[in-house]
Design a protein around this motif. Structure first.
Motif, mmCIF file in Angstrom:
data_model
loop_
_atom_site.group_PDB
_atom_site.id
_atom_site.type_symbol
_atom_site.label_atom_id
_atom_site.label_comp_id
_atom_site.label_asym_id
_atom_site.label_seq_id
_atom_site.Cartn_x
_atom_site.Cartn_y
_atom_site.Cartn_z
ATOM 1 N N LYS B 5 0.912 -1.387 0.018
ATOM 2 C CA LYS B 5 -0.123 0.090 -0.029
ATOM 3 C C LYS B 5 0.842 1.265 0.136
ATOM 4 O O LYS B 5 0.596 2.120 -0.583
ATOM 5 C CB LYS B 5 -0.973 -0.091 1.268
ATOM 6 C CG LYS B 5 -2.271 -0.680 1.077
ATOM 7 C CD LYS B 5 -3.182 -0.612 2.389
ATOM 8 C CE LYS B 5 -4.361 -0.880 1.820
ATOM 9 N NZ LYS B 5 -5.243 -0.982 3.085
ATOM 10 N N GLN B 6 1.900 1.214 0.841
ATOM 11 C CA GLN B 6 2.845 2.303 0.908
ATOM 12 C C GLN B 6 3.485 2.380 -0.317
ATOM 13 O O GLN B 6 4.009 3.752 -0.886
ATOM 14 C CB GLN B 6 3.722 2.064 1.972
ATOM 15 C CG GLN B 6 4.520 3.335 2.572
ATOM 16 C CD GLN B 6 3.694 4.640 2.674
ATOM 17 O OE1 GLN B 6 2.712 4.395 3.428
ATOM 18 N NE2 GLN B 6 4.139 5.528 2.153
ATOM 19 N N ILE B 7 3.876 1.465 -0.974
ATOM 20 C CA ILE B 7 4.744 1.572 -2.228
ATOM 21 C C ILE B 7 3.761 2.149 -3.490
ATOM 22 O O ILE B 7 4.209 3.038 -4.071
ATOM 23 C CB ILE B 7 5.072 -0.005 -2.590
ATOM 24 C CG1 ILE B 7 6.293 -0.365 -1.887
ATOM 25 C CG2 ILE B 7 5.547 0.071 -4.310
ATOM 26 C CD1 ILE B 7 6.728 -1.749 -2.028
ATOM 27 N N ALA B 8 2.441 1.702 -3.349
ATOM 28 C CA ALA B 8 1.422 2.218 -4.473
ATOM 29 C C ALA B 8 1.158 3.900 -4.126
ATOM 30 O O ALA B 8 1.169 4.409 -5.087
ATOM 31 C CB ALA B 8 0.262 1.590 -4.427
ATOM 32 N N LYS B 9 1.333 4.228 -2.928
ATOM 33 C CA LYS B 9 1.320 5.467 -2.446
ATOM 34 C C LYS B 9 2.516 6.164 -3.211
ATOM 35 O O LYS B 9 2.343 7.452 -3.724
ATOM 36 C CB LYS B 9 1.271 6.098 -0.980
ATOM 37 C CG LYS B 9 0.882 7.140 -0.782
ATOM 38 C CD LYS B 9 0.597 7.554 0.861
ATOM 39 C CE LYS B 9 -1.014 7.163 1.257
ATOM 40 N NZ LYS B 9 -1.263 7.685 2.514
ATOM 41 N N THR B 10 3.573 5.721 -2.783
ATOM 42 C CA THR B 10 4.959 6.286 -3.393
ATOM 43 C C THR B 10 4.737 6.410 -4.938
ATOM 44 O O THR B 10 5.034 7.508 -5.456
ATOM 45 C CB THR B 10 5.946 5.456 -2.973
ATOM 46 O OG1 THR B 10 6.013 5.200 -1.653
ATOM 47 C CG2 THR B 10 7.410 6.001 -3.366
ATOM 48 N N ILE B 11 4.138 5.333 -5.473
ATOM 49 C CA ILE B 11 4.187 5.584 -7.014
ATOM 50 C C ILE B 11 3.335 6.574 -7.464
ATOM 51 O O ILE B 11 3.491 7.407 -8.490
ATOM 52 C CB ILE B 11 3.670 4.088 -7.720
ATOM 53 C CG1 ILE B 11 4.818 2.928 -7.484
ATOM 54 C CG2 ILE B 11 3.127 4.098 -8.934
ATOM 55 C CD1 ILE B 11 4.029 1.657 -7.757
#
Lengths: 317, 265
Positions: B5-11
């Motif tokens: 989820k955090q990675i998706a937000k970073t993306i």
């Protein structure tokens, strides 16, 4: 082999593919429901695992070839030129050429001599379409043996190659032992009065015409431009510097074909010459037997000879 | 899971940063894919960012090439290149072209003219079968993109040849440049069409990470090519872009940018 034998040059294509696959299992031959016509059915019969028929779907044909090339296979995508160079142009441009993929495209039944099928199948625009694409190489073999050699050369070349073939059996002029180098044109007849530049099946007619003209005292130089891109500018420019006269005979629309390619290149070479061209004059043709069509549209020994002679109307030989 | 989820937000933050810096680009259809790309590049796909040409890697083809920002961010964040380069998107001499190009490490093939990626995926899947490797091909398609006829040539070919190493992800956000897909030229019922072409499929919420993972697990076990029909929200994560066709290919001004980044904290 000599000028009396006649073989359709597409058989040179499948002969070469059979030899290539025997040596290299990475070669994959694709067709779009025309395997009998293109002669790739010979690969299907002998090397079933190296053959794929995608059905009547040329855009997919080119895309699948691209995918195969991305994993190190060497695809030869084969179908009528009208459908591969025309219908799949964007796939060739954007998927194959932009990514410079190692895809080989065989355009069959080019030119006038699809004969009775008529204008929908007479592909007279393919050189123009393929020539403008960065990374693309275009080969236009004059007979079955040169077609064999062109196919081997396409295999060795890394990157997209488009090879043109014709339907009809044509005289065998070259040998498989002849050297074939992509980008190196061949002076097939030396002369000093005029340079006649051609490629593909028309070469046989041009040579007959040159033979006839010789009897009337004309000394004709004939150049076989089997590679339309990259063009052998050096060979052309040297010949035209010598003769000062250039006739192009191109079985293609006048716009964008061999004539355009040669004139473009020579413009930058500071060569001065008198020029003429025999090509299809910006029109769709008609159905008809191939020999009648060649005659009707100016690709005959007589028409070529007459055009050559017109260069000398105000000169003394 | 929280990591993804955090990675998706970073993306998503990268997408906004890149398009703001570029002054042009396609935020809507990039944001809708962020969760799917997080799953693919951070666990699902077999790949090695330090060796982009690793012979036995899985392949991803972004057929909807205008979503290049989501791909570039996933590549940078997984280690193909320094994320600092993301700001060079669409700039002269940058290796980050407006649409994916071979010059970027991790891009498998150039795309941008819609409708061509699934055919290339078929060729790759076939090539893997011929070489008897277990590699997979993921092709990311837009829903509007399915209006291109070439896709259906490819669906037919893959079904006929049972290319069960081919996985199509359909980003079903129901928006294309001229409006709603269902209003411009509807592709529905898309699941029925795909089934009729001899594919298996699963309809999921394309923003629900467990569902995305489950879909890829099912795809791996499929005896036919597999379509992940991912219902998504175009512009997902930025309230004023969500479900708005005008954010298909529009750059952000400073105010938009600040608002978007504040929402993506």
């Amino acid at each position: 082999m000599n000028g009396h034998d006649k073989i359709a040059n597409r058989f040179g294509y499948s002969d070469a593919l059979l030899d290539l696959i025997a040596e290299d299992n990475n070669v994959i031959v694709l067709d779009a429901d025309l395997a009998k016509s293109t002669t790739t059915s010979r690969i299907k019969d002998k090397f079933h695992n190296n053959f794929i028929d995608v059905g009547i779907a040329e855009q997919n044909l080119v895309g699948i070839a691209a995918g195969l090339a991305l994993n190190g296979h060497i695809p030869f995508a084969s179908t009528y030129a009208a459908f591969i160079a025309g219908r799949a142009f964007d796939q060739i441009r954007t998927t194959v050429c932009y990514s410079n993929l190692n895809v080989k495209l065989a355009g069959m039944h080019t030119g006038i001599t699809v004969g009775a099928d008529g204008p929908t199948h007479q592909m007279l625009e393919d050189i123009a379409l393929m020539r403008v694409l960065p990374n693309m190489v275009i080969l236009n073999p004059c007979d079955a043996n040169e077609a064999y050699n062109a196919t081997l050369a396409a295999y060795k070349h890394k990157g997209p190659v488009y090879i043109r073939f014709v339907r009809e059996a044509t005289p065998v002029l070259t040998s498989r032992e002849d050297e074939f180098i992509i980008g190196k044109a061949k002076v097939v007849r030396q002369g000093k009065d005029i340079t006649v530049v051609t490629s593909g099946q028309i070469l046989a007619i041009v040579l007959d015409s040159a033979g006839m003209l010789e009897k009337e005292g004309y000394d004709i130089e004939v150049i076989n431009v089997h590679t339309i891109k990259p063009l052998d500018v050096k060979c052309l420019s040297e010949s035209v510097k010598k003769t000062g006269k250039l006739l192009i005979v191109d079985e293609h629309q006048i716009h964008g074909g061999l004539g355009t390619a040669v004139f473009e290149a020579l413009t930058l070479e500071n060569v001065h010459y008198k020029a003429g061209i025999i090509a299809v004059n910006d029109t769709f043709l008609t159905s008809g037997p191939h020999d009648e069509l060649l005659e009707k549209y100016g690709f005959s020994v007589e028409a070529i000879s007459e055009k050559v002679k017109s260069f000398f109307l105000y000169h003394t030989l | 899971m929280n990591d993804l989820k955090q990675i998706a937000k970073t993306i998503r933050r990268d997408i906004i940063e890149m398009i703001y810096a570029a002054g042009s680009g396609h935020p809507g259809g990039s944001l809708s894919l962020a969760d799917i790309f997080a799953v693919l590049y951070f666990g699902q796909m077999r790949h090695d960012p330090k060796d982009p040409a690793m012979p036995d890697r899985d392949r991803l083809i972004l057929s909807k090439g205008h979503a290049a920002p989501v791909l570039y961010s996933a590549l940078a964040r997984s280690g193909y290149f320094d994320p600092e380069y993301l700001k060079t998107l669409r700039k002269t001499d940058s290796f980050l072209e407006g649409h994916p190009a071979m010059k970027t490490h991790g891009v498998e093939v150039g795309t941008g003219s819609l409708g061509q990626g699934l055919s290339v995926g078929c060729g790759l899947a076939l090539s893997f079968k011929k070489r008897k490797t277990l590699q997979k091909v993921f092709v990311i398609l837009g829903d509007g993109e399915l209006q291109e006829g070439q896709n259906w040539e490819a669906f037919m070919f893959a079904g006929h040849n049972r290319l069960n190493n081919l996985i199509a992800v359909i980003d079903l956000n129901d928006l294309q440049i001229d409006g709603k897909v269902t209003e411009v030229n509807s592709i529905e019922p898309v699941a029925d069409k795909i089934r009729a072409f001899n594919w298996n499929f699963m309809v999921i919420d394309g923003h629900d990470i467990p569902q995305i993972k489950t879909a890829f697990e099912k795809a791996a076990a499929s005896d036919k090519p597999f379509a992940v029909i991912a219902k998504t929200v175009k512009g997902k994560g930025v309230s004023f872009m969500e479900n708005r066709a005008e954010w298909h290919g529009k750059a952000l001004n400073k105010e938009d940018y600040e608002k978007a980044m504040a929402e993506l904290l």
